[in-house]
Every structure is written in C-alpha cells, then in structure tokens.
Design a protein around this motif. Structure first.
Motif, PDB file in Angstrom:
ATOM      1  N   LEU A   1       1.201  25.677  -4.368  1.00 26.90           N
ATOM      2  CA  LEU A   1       2.294  24.703  -4.361  1.00 26.90           C
ATOM      3  C   LEU A   1       2.275  23.822  -3.114  1.00 26.90           C
ATOM      4  CD1 LEU A   1       5.290  26.930  -5.601  1.00 26.90           C
ATOM      5  CD2 LEU A   1       3.827  25.425  -6.957  1.00 26.90           C
ATOM      6  N   LEU A   2       1.270  24.010  -2.264  1.00 30.06           N
ATOM      7  CA  LEU A   2       1.241  23.273  -0.990  1.00 30.06           C
ATOM      8  C   LEU A   2       1.170  21.758  -1.193  1.00 30.06           C
ATOM      9  CD1 LEU A   2      -1.163  25.326   1.311  1.00 30.06           C
ATOM     10  CD2 LEU A   2       1.266  24.881   1.694  1.00 30.06           C
ATOM     11  N   VAL A   3       1.997  21.048  -0.439  1.00 30.03           N
ATOM     12  CA  VAL A   3       1.919  19.592  -0.353  1.00 30.03           C
ATOM     13  C   VAL A   3       2.142  19.215   1.114  1.00 30.03           C
ATOM     14  CG1 VAL A   3       2.679  19.114  -2.707  1.00 30.03           C
ATOM     15  CG2 VAL A   3       4.377  19.310  -0.885  1.00 30.03           C
ATOM     16  N   SER A   4       1.782  17.973   1.446  1.00 30.32           N
ATOM     17  CA  SER A   4       1.895  17.520   2.835  1.00 30.32           C
ATOM     18  C   SER A   4       2.681  16.215   2.899  1.00 30.32           C
ATOM     19  CB  SER A   4       0.497  17.321   3.432  1.00 30.32           C
ATOM     20  OG  SER A   4       0.562  16.778   4.729  1.00 30.32           O
ATOM     21  N   VAL A   5       3.608  16.133   3.876  1.00 34.21           N
ATOM     22  CA  VAL A   5       4.408  14.933   4.098  1.00 34.21           C
ATOM     23  C   VAL A   5       4.413  14.628   5.589  1.00 34.21           C
ATOM     24  CG1 VAL A   5       6.682  13.866   3.920  1.00 34.21           C
ATOM     25  CG2 VAL A   5       5.876  15.375   2.096  1.00 34.21           C
ATOM     26  N   ASP A   6       4.041  13.411   5.948  1.00 30.38           N
ATOM     27  CA  ASP A   6       4.099  12.963   7.341  1.00 30.38           C
ATOM     28  C   ASP A   6       5.398  12.218   7.587  1.00 30.38           C
ATOM     29  OD1 ASP A   6       1.599  13.976   7.860  1.00 30.38           O
ATOM     30  OD2 ASP A   6       0.566  12.081   7.507  1.00 30.38           O
ATOM     31  N   VAL A   7       6.015  12.464   8.747  1.00 33.29           N
ATOM     32  CA  VAL A   7       7.268  11.785   9.108  1.00 33.29           C
ATOM     33  C   VAL A   7       7.113  11.187  10.500  1.00 33.29           C
ATOM     34  CG1 VAL A   7       9.762  11.997   9.382  1.00 33.29           C
ATOM     35  CG2 VAL A   7       8.577  13.441   7.722  1.00 33.29           C
ATOM     36  N   ASP A   8       7.451   9.900  10.639  1.00 28.28           N
ATOM     37  CA  ASP A   8       7.361   9.217  11.923  1.00 28.28           C
ATOM     38  C   ASP A   8       8.600   8.338  12.117  1.00 28.28           C
ATOM     39  OD1 ASP A   8       4.655   9.964  12.968  1.00 28.28           O
ATOM     40  OD2 ASP A   8       4.019   9.022  11.097  1.00 28.28           O
ATOM     41  N   LYS A   9       8.854   7.994  13.391  1.00 29.66           N
ATOM     42  CA  LYS A   9       9.961   7.099  13.714  1.00 29.66           C
ATOM     43  C   LYS A   9       9.427   5.960  14.568  1.00 29.66           C
ATOM     44  CE  LYS A   9      14.556   6.979  15.911  1.00 29.66           C
ATOM     45  NZ  LYS A   9      15.597   7.770  16.609  1.00 29.66           N
ATOM     46  N   ASP A  10       9.666   4.734  14.131  1.00 28.50           N
ATOM     47  CA  ASP A  10       9.195   3.576  14.874  1.00 28.50           C
ATOM     48  C   ASP A  10       9.922   3.484  16.213  1.00 28.50           C
ATOM     49  OD1 ASP A  10       9.464   0.515  15.614  1.00 28.50           O
ATOM     50  OD2 ASP A  10       7.696   0.713  14.336  1.00 28.50           O
ATOM     51  N   PRO A  11       9.164   3.392  17.332  1.00 26.77           N
ATOM     52  CA  PRO A  11       9.802   3.380  18.651  1.00 26.77           C
ATOM     53  C   PRO A  11      10.559   2.094  18.962  1.00 26.77           C
ATOM     54  CG  PRO A  11       7.455   3.015  18.877  1.00 26.77           C
ATOM     55  CD  PRO A  11       7.694   3.324  17.431  1.00 26.77           C
ATOM     56  N   VAL A  12      10.333   1.045  18.187  1.00 21.90           N
ATOM     57  CA  VAL A  12      10.989  -0.239  18.446  1.00 21.90           C
ATOM     58  C   VAL A  12      12.166  -0.448  17.508  1.00 21.90           C
ATOM     59  CG1 VAL A  12      10.695  -2.736  18.547  1.00 21.90           C
ATOM     60  CG2 VAL A  12       8.830  -1.232  19.297  1.00 21.90           C
ATOM     61  N   TYR A  13      11.882  -0.339  16.199  1.00 19.48           N
ATOM     62  CA  TYR A  13      12.921  -0.637  15.205  1.00 19.48           C
ATOM     63  C   TYR A  13      13.675   0.601  14.726  1.00 19.48           C
ATOM     64  CZ  TYR A  13      10.380  -5.033  15.144  1.00 19.48           C
ATOM     65  OH  TYR A  13       9.768  -6.204  15.514  1.00 19.48           O
ATOM     66  N   ARG A  14      13.253   1.782  15.186  1.00 14.76           N
ATOM     67  CA  ARG A  14      13.938   3.058  14.890  1.00 14.76           C
ATOM     68  C   ARG A  14      13.892   3.430  13.403  1.00 14.76           C
ATOM     69  NH1 ARG A  14      13.782   3.015  20.284  1.00 14.76           N
ATOM     70  NH2 ARG A  14      15.367   1.715  21.247  1.00 14.76           N
ATOM     71  N   VAL A  15      12.975   2.843  12.653  1.00 18.67           N
ATOM     72  CA  VAL A  15      12.877   3.161  11.229  1.00 18.67           C
ATOM     73  C   VAL A  15      12.127   4.481  11.060  1.00 18.67           C
ATOM     74  CG1 VAL A  15      11.973   2.435   8.992  1.00 18.67           C
ATOM     75  CG2 VAL A  15      12.955   0.749  10.551  1.00 18.67           C
ATOM     76  N   ILE A  16      12.721   5.387  10.307  1.00 17.26           N
ATOM     77  CA  ILE A  16      12.102   6.675  10.011  1.00 17.26           C
ATOM     78  C   ILE A  16      11.338   6.529   8.695  1.00 17.26           C
ATOM     79  CG2 ILE A  16      12.520   9.103   9.486  1.00 17.26           C
ATOM     80  CD1 ILE A  16      15.158   8.779  11.153  1.00 17.26           C
ATOM     81  N   THR A  17      10.043   6.874   8.708  1.00 21.16           N
ATOM     82  CA  THR A  17       9.211   6.734   7.518  1.00 21.16           C
ATOM     83  C   THR A  17       8.580   8.075   7.165  1.00 21.16           C
ATOM     84  OG1 THR A  17       8.673   4.449   8.111  1.00 21.16           O
ATOM     85  CG2 THR A  17       7.271   5.509   6.465  1.00 21.16           C
ATOM     86  N   ALA A  18       8.778   8.511   5.907  1.00 16.97           N
ATOM     87  CA  ALA A  18       8.136   9.719   5.396  1.00 16.97           C
ATOM     88  C   ALA A  18       7.075   9.285   4.386  1.00 16.97           C
ATOM     89  CB  ALA A  18       9.156  10.627   4.732  1.00 16.97           C
ATOM     90  N   THR A  19       5.855   9.837   4.521  1.00 11.44           N
ATOM     91  CA  THR A  19       4.738   9.456   3.659  1.00 11.44           C
ATOM     92  C   THR A  19       4.162  10.695   2.990  1.00 11.44           C
ATOM     93  OG1 THR A  19       4.186   7.675   5.216  1.00 11.44           O
ATOM     94  CG2 THR A  19       2.538   8.236   3.552  1.00 11.44           C
ATOM     95  N   PHE A  20       4.003  10.629   1.659  1.00 12.03           N
ATOM     96  CA  PHE A  20       3.452  11.770   0.912  1.00 12.03           C
ATOM     97  C   PHE A  20       1.930  11.723   0.980  1.00 12.03           C
ATOM     98  CE2 PHE A  20       1.983  13.844  -3.019  1.00 12.03           C
ATOM     99  CZ  PHE A  20       2.588  15.076  -2.872  1.00 12.03           C
ATOM    100  N   ARG A  21       1.304  12.875   1.346  1.00  8.60           N
ATOM    101  CA  ARG A  21      -0.142  12.940   1.531  1.00  8.60           C
ATOM    102  C   ARG A  21      -0.863  13.778   0.476  1.00  8.60           C
ATOM    103  NH1 ARG A  21      -0.971   8.525   4.285  1.00  8.60           N
ATOM    104  NH2 ARG A  21       0.040   8.485   6.320  1.00  8.60           N
ATOM    105  N   GLY A  22      -0.156  14.328  -0.476  1.00  7.50           N
ATOM    106  CA  GLY A  22      -0.806  15.101  -1.534  1.00  7.50           C
ATOM    107  C   GLY A  22      -0.923  16.573  -1.192  1.00  7.50           C
TER     108      GLY A  22
END
Length: 289
Positions: free
Chosen positions: A200-221
């Motif tokens: 059932l393993l899946v991977s998700v990356d989460v980052d926060k933009d240091p300028v605009y403070r937007v949090i982005t989660a990306t699905f990696r499979g």
C-alpha cells in the motif's frame, strides 16, 4: 678456231652475268611499302548509369524506456536509496547513491535530469555509497529521475522528483519560534505518522515556498497507487485556521494551500479502498519553509 671458241665463251659468260643480274634485281612493285591497315575502334555502347536504388535501412523500434513509467519500488531484497539536492546559488543538481539491501545486486544506475528549459541529460551513477552525479540545473523547476537495472534482468524507476530553486539562508536574528498549531478536529489527524504495508506504500512530497508561503503537496506514486481511494492534505496554520485539500493519486498531482509567515503544520492522510487509512506524513514549516 680458237678465236671462235673464245668469242663463244665470252658470250656465254656475259649472258650468265645478265641472267644473274635479272634474278637478283627487285622490281618497283616489289619495293613498294605495303599499306598499313588501321583497325578502327568499335563504338562501345554508352555506359549505363547504375539503376540500383539506395537501400533504406530500417531503424530498430525503440521500446519505452524505464523513465516513461511511474515510480515502482523494487522488492525488499533489491531496495536501494538515492537522494537529490539543488544548490540555491549555482543551481547545480547533485544526485547521491545512499546504498541499500540490494546494492550488490545492481547492474547499473542511470540518472536523467530534465531542466525547466526542456534540456534532457543522462549520467551513470556508480553503485558505491556516496557516489555522486552532478548536473547543471536552472532557476526553475527541474525534474530528476533515477532508473535501476538489476543483474536478474529486472528494471525499476525508483526516483522521480521535481527540484526547485531554494533561497540561500540569510543571516538574520533568530526569531522566537511560534507555537505549533494543534488540530481541533482530532480523529484521523491525531496520532503518529504510520507507514502502510509495503503493498500500500505511496509517496507524497510537501514543500513551502519561502517567498510566497504557498504549501505544495505532490504525489510521487508507489506500490499502492491503484489501491488509493483518496488523499487529504491537512494544514494547521499559525493563525489558527485549518485547511484541507484533496490530492490526486496521479503521478505529479498537486494540492496547494496558502500558508502563513509563521509555523504551519501539514499532515497527509491516505484512505485506501479496503477501508484502511494512514497518516503518512507530518511536517512543520517555518516562515522560510
């Protein structure tokens, strides 16, 4: 009488000489030079141009490469690990081999980098812990992929991530850390991070933009990609608000949440078709990500 004989003999001798001269002389016809016969060359037919048409060599069909599919983790006994980072000043991308159980079973590793301007480059990565492959990146988002071929003939795409530009840290006074917000909802967002079973393993990356403070989660499979029913990205922001966005389980799918200039906590919960659910990630991002 003797005088007569002498005359006769003299006449015979003269006659003999005359006959001899007539036999040895050459007539004008005999001395004429025989005409030389010149044989004219036979006219050869014009040379025909070659009628052979150029042979077209059919190029072999090239099948899909390891980089065309989604990330698939190998079996546990073949597992290896790689990591990638990007220099915030020179945009240099460095991919490092971190080893793993399957290190001795690896035949070769290839790293592909697709930069934001469309350039594609590949390099081999040595199968030694700490080995590096270095690429020239851009100021935009560059894609890093790692494909592994094993000695048993199996191949896997084990790494596929976007590396963006990260601002270099600035020398500033360290602010007093703001308190980390706590969820008021409880339930599915409570408790520690728990990884699901391997299937059932899946991977998700989460980052926060240091300028605009937007949090982005990306699905990696991952192995469990097709078994996922829903993925929720839950953010507890420093201003006390809570935001939840649904994340698609397609490779490269993204969910964005507007963060704050304080400490924001981001949690990722995966719901599976069999009814199970797991909180697979929880991170706290400060003002600079």
């Amino acid at each position: 009488m003797d005088g007569k004989r002498s005359v006769i003999l003299l006449a015979l001798v003269v006659t003999g000489f005359l006959l001899l001269a007539g036999c040895t002389s050459t007539s004008p016809e005999d001395t004429a030079v025989a005409p030389v016969t010149t044989t004219m060359p036979t006219n050869l037919p014009p040379t025909l141009e070659s009628t052979h048409e150029p042979v077209q060599v059919q190029e072999p069909d090239i099948g899909p490469s390891n980089f065309d599919g989604s990330v698939v983790l190998p079996p546990d006994d073949l597992t290896i690990s790689v990591s990638a980072q990007k220099d915030p000043v020179y945009n240099q991308i460095t991919v490092v081999f971190d080893g793993g159980k399957g290190q001795q079973l690896v035949r070769d590793i290839t790293v592909r980098v697709t930069t934001s301007d469309g350039m594609v480059s590949e390099q081999p990565l040595d199968v030694k812990r700490g080995s590096e492959a270095v690429f020239s990146g851009t100021k935009g988002n560059d894609r890093v992929q790692v494909a592994v071929n094993y000695k048993n003939g199996e191949s896997y795409l084990i790494f596929d991530q976007i590396v963006g530009q990260i601002r270099a840290p600035e020398m500033t006074e360290t602010p007093t850390p703001a308190p980390v917000p706590e969820s008021q909802e409880g339930g599915k967002y409570d408790g520690p991070v728990t990884q699901p079973p391997k299937n059932l393993l899946v991977s998700v990356d989460v980052d926060k933009d240091p300028v605009y403070r937007v949090i982005t989660a990306t699905f990696r499979g991952g192995h469990g990609q097709t078994l996922v029913k829903m993925i929720e990205v839950h953010a507890l922001l420093s201003d006390g608000s809570e935001v939840t966005e649904e994340l698609s389980n397609n490779i490269g799918g993204e969910a964005e949440i507007q963060g704050t200039n304080g400490n924001d906590k981001v949690q990722v919960v995966v719901f599976y078709k069999n009814g199970e659910q797991y909180k697979i990630s929880e991170k706290v991002f400060g003002p600079r990500g």
